[in-house]
Write an enzyme that holds these catalytic residues in place. Sequence first.
Site, PDB file in Angstrom:
ATOM      1  N   HIS A  21       0.824  -1.197   0.000  1.00  6.73           N
ATOM      2  CA  HIS A  21       0.000   0.000   0.000  1.00  6.73           C
ATOM      3  C   HIS A  21       0.867   1.259   0.000  1.00  6.73           C
ATOM      4  O   HIS A  21       0.554   2.217  -0.692  1.00  6.73           O
ATOM      5  CB  HIS A  21      -0.937   0.001   1.214  1.00  6.73           C
ATOM      6  CG  HIS A  21      -1.928  -1.111   1.167  1.00  6.73           C
ATOM      7  ND1 HIS A  21      -3.225  -0.924   0.763  1.00  6.73           N
ATOM      8  CD2 HIS A  21      -1.807  -2.438   1.447  1.00  6.73           C
ATOM      9  CE1 HIS A  21      -3.863  -2.088   0.804  1.00  6.73           C
ATOM     10  NE2 HIS A  21      -3.025  -3.019   1.209  1.00  6.73           N
ATOM     11  N   ASP A 112      -5.843   5.836   1.399  1.00  6.56           N
ATOM     12  CA  ASP A 112      -5.951   4.427   1.042  1.00  6.56           C
ATOM     13  C   ASP A 112      -7.247   3.929   1.675  1.00  6.56           C
ATOM     14  O   ASP A 112      -7.511   4.194   2.848  1.00  6.56           O
ATOM     15  CB  ASP A 112      -4.745   3.669   1.612  1.00  6.56           C
ATOM     16  CG  ASP A 112      -4.693   2.220   1.206  1.00  6.56           C
ATOM     17  OD1 ASP A 112      -5.710   1.511   1.383  1.00  6.56           O
ATOM     18  OD2 ASP A 112      -3.632   1.777   0.750  1.00  6.56           O
TER      19      ASP A 112
END
Length: 172
Positions: A21, A112
């Site tokens: 991520h 995110d």
Amino acid sequence: MGAEAATPPAVLLVPFPAQGHVTPMLRLARALAAHGVAVTVAVPDFIHRRIAGTTAGSDDDGVALASIASGVADCGADPPGFAEFGHAMEHHMPAHLERLLARRRVACVVVDVLASWAVPVAERCGVPAAGFWPAMLASYRVVAAIPELMEEGLISESGTPCSWASFLSFRT
């Protein structure tokens, strides 16, 4: 009166604290910076300690890193477990992100989707938030391949495999 230099738009990116991520978020940050956007990536302190001073954490590409206190003890080489940083993201990090946003003029926060705790923080600070899903490109590529998979007879119109043998022999 002289013309004042225009201040570039500033964006704060908040990745989920895992390599799959953080790395895509840093790539997005570099792409934005290449277009004149002032970008800061806010990472938990245990991530910041690992990447600050490396190529990934270099200001040479126009991307700044900001450390957010997580309250998670750093155990050296091993990153904290999911339960530990999950608790930190929900209970410890929001107040620190809020202080960071109060100190900076930010046009947008890119979050995110697994770090969704940052969305209400941005809302409280009056800053628009946008979601980012690192797996989106992979998902798009799968969807884009559907016509070819159907044409090759590997999947039916309903998406079920026609035969595992032909599916396993599919050329990529």
